[in-house]
Design a protein around this motif. Structure first.
Motif, PDB file in Angstrom:
ATOM      1  N   PHE A 108      62.566 -33.512   1.743  1.00 46.80           N
ATOM      2  CA  PHE A 108      61.474 -32.619   2.123  1.00 46.80           C
ATOM      3  C   PHE A 108      60.684 -32.093   0.933  1.00 46.80           C
ATOM      4  N   LEU A 109      61.358 -31.400   0.022  1.00 51.93           N
ATOM      5  CA  LEU A 109      60.639 -30.708  -1.045  1.00 51.93           C
ATOM      6  C   LEU A 109      59.917 -31.654  -1.996  1.00 51.93           C
ATOM      7  N   ILE A 110      60.604 -32.662  -2.503  1.00 47.67           N
ATOM      8  CA  ILE A 110      59.995 -33.574  -3.486  1.00 47.67           C
ATOM      9  C   ILE A 110      58.926 -34.459  -2.850  1.00 47.67           C
ATOM     10  N   PRO A 111      59.178 -35.108  -1.687  1.00 49.05           N
ATOM     11  CA  PRO A 111      58.118 -35.954  -1.103  1.00 49.05           C
ATOM     12  C   PRO A 111      56.865 -35.195  -0.688  1.00 49.05           C
ATOM     13  N   ASN A 112      57.003 -33.936  -0.287  1.00 48.32           N
ATOM     14  CA  ASN A 112      55.848 -33.150   0.145  1.00 48.32           C
ATOM     15  C   ASN A 112      55.146 -32.445  -1.003  1.00 48.32           C
ATOM     16  N   GLY A 113      55.641 -32.627  -2.223  1.00 42.37           N
ATOM     17  CA  GLY A 113      54.974 -32.068  -3.389  1.00 42.37           C
ATOM     18  C   GLY A 113      55.265 -30.596  -3.633  1.00 42.37           C
ATOM     19  N   TYR A 114      56.313 -30.055  -3.001  1.00 43.26           N
ATOM     20  CA  TYR A 114      56.669 -28.662  -3.227  1.00 43.26           C
ATOM     21  C   TYR A 114      57.528 -28.508  -4.480  1.00 43.26           C
ATOM     22  N   ALA A 115      58.170 -29.596  -4.923  1.00 37.53           N
ATOM     23  CA  ALA A 115      59.070 -29.500  -6.064  1.00 37.53           C
ATOM     24  C   ALA A 115      59.100 -30.822  -6.814  1.00 37.53           C
ATOM     25  N   ILE A 116      59.571 -30.767  -8.058  1.00 39.06           N
ATOM     26  CA  ILE A 116      59.769 -31.956  -8.875  1.00 39.06           C
ATOM     27  C   ILE A 116      61.108 -31.825  -9.592  1.00 39.06           C
ATOM     28  N   ILE A 117      61.544 -32.911 -10.207  1.00 37.15           N
ATOM     29  CA  ILE A 117      62.788 -32.923 -10.968  1.00 37.15           C
ATOM     30  C   ILE A 117      62.520 -32.235 -12.312  1.00 37.15           C
ATOM     31  N   PRO A 118      63.368 -31.310 -12.735  1.00 37.47           N
ATOM     32  CA  PRO A 118      63.101 -30.558 -13.967  1.00 37.47           C
ATOM     33  C   PRO A 118      63.421 -31.337 -15.245  1.00 37.47           C
ATOM     34  N   SER A 119      62.574 -32.287 -15.621  1.00 35.38           N
ATOM     35  CA  SER A 119      62.748 -33.025 -16.874  1.00 35.38           C
ATOM     36  C   SER A 119      62.001 -32.291 -17.986  1.00 35.38           C
ATOM     37  N   GLU A 120      62.202 -32.734 -19.224  1.00 36.07           N
ATOM     38  CA  GLU A 120      61.512 -32.095 -20.356  1.00 36.07           C
ATOM     39  C   GLU A 120      59.999 -32.200 -20.199  1.00 36.07           C
ATOM     40  N   HIS A 121      59.549 -33.383 -19.796  1.00 44.09           N
ATOM     41  CA  HIS A 121      58.112 -33.609 -19.628  1.00 44.09           C
ATOM     42  C   HIS A 121      57.533 -32.661 -18.575  1.00 44.09           C
ATOM     43  N   ASN A 122      58.226 -32.550 -17.440  1.00 42.86           N
ATOM     44  CA  ASN A 122      57.738 -31.684 -16.368  1.00 42.86           C
ATOM     45  C   ASN A 122      57.757 -30.210 -16.777  1.00 42.86           C
ATOM     46  N   MET A 123      58.753 -29.820 -17.568  1.00 45.60           N
ATOM     47  CA  MET A 123      58.825 -28.431 -18.036  1.00 45.60           C
ATOM     48  C   MET A 123      57.655 -28.123 -18.973  1.00 45.60           C
ATOM     49  N   LYS A 124      57.331 -29.070 -19.865  1.00 48.54           N
ATOM     50  CA  LYS A 124      56.197 -28.874 -20.776  1.00 48.54           C
ATOM     51  C   LYS A 124      54.900 -28.792 -19.980  1.00 48.54           C
ATOM     52  N   ARG A 125      54.794 -29.674 -18.994  1.00 51.98           N
ATOM     53  CA  ARG A 125      53.597 -29.684 -18.159  1.00 51.98           C
ATOM     54  C   ARG A 125      53.460 -28.368 -17.392  1.00 51.98           C
TER      55      ARG A 125
END
Length: 182
Positions: free
Chosen positions: A56-73
């Motif tokens: 639910f959360l990831i496919p609908n764009g409510y959440a992402i996996i907390p990687s270094e790249h995503n944290m910087k973004r």
């Protein structure tokens, strides 16, 4: 005997997958991109059930996996996130002011002669009446302990708009002309 030259194979580059990290309670840790009711606010790392995150959360764009790249973004856009949140709060406060200025709404419902409704008036009907007055309210925002089942005046129906912004409106239920008569 001639020495044969051993050919070394080039090393394969192993691509790391963005795997979801496990939390202390066995759930998946995710980074929220939007506020999710009963889960957390935008920009927080929260722990949820693996299936809820994956399906639910990831496919609908409510959440992402907390990687270094995503944290910087996320850090880059945190300023924009706070501005969006502040504008959303300002919009909700203006809607709350409009609800308070409206003061009351009237809903027609089928009722018997004693004033008992044949059905009930719930958040859907109240939302429909508020939208008739150009107030953008969702049914989830109307807080009723139980559906309204009698004609009359209900002076303090709460509307919870989010971000701890609440408004109260008076709901008047009147019998419609199409009620059953004997």
């Amino acid at each position: 005997m001639a020495k044969t030259k051993e050919l070394s194979k080039p090393e394969k580059k192993v691509r790391e997958r963005n795997q979801v990290k496990k939390g202390s309670h066995g759930g998946s840790q995710i980074l929220l991109l939007e506020d999710v009711l009963h889960v957390g606010r935008q920009g927080e790392i929260v722990e949820v059930k693996a299936g809820y995150a994956r399906n639910f959360l990831i496919p609908n764009g409510y959440a992402i996996i907390p990687s270094e790249h995503n944290m910087k973004r996320l850090d880059k856009f945190k300023v924009r996130v706070t501005q969006m949140r502040e504008s959303r709060i300002a919009d909700l406060k203006s809607v709350a002011d409009q609800i308070v200025r409206t003061k009351s709404i009237t809903i027609e419902a089928n009722a018997n002669e004693a004033g008992d409704l044949y059905g009930s008036v719930g958040p859907q009907e109240i939302t429909r009446a508020l939208r008739g007055k150009n107030l953008l309210v969702e049914p989830e925002m109307v807080v009723l302990p139980e559906p309204l089942r009698h004609c009359g005046i209900y002076p303090d129906v709460q509307v919870s708009l989010g971000y701890d912004i609440h408004a109260a409106i008076e709901v008047t239920i009147i019998p419609s002309g199409s009620g059953k008569k004997k």
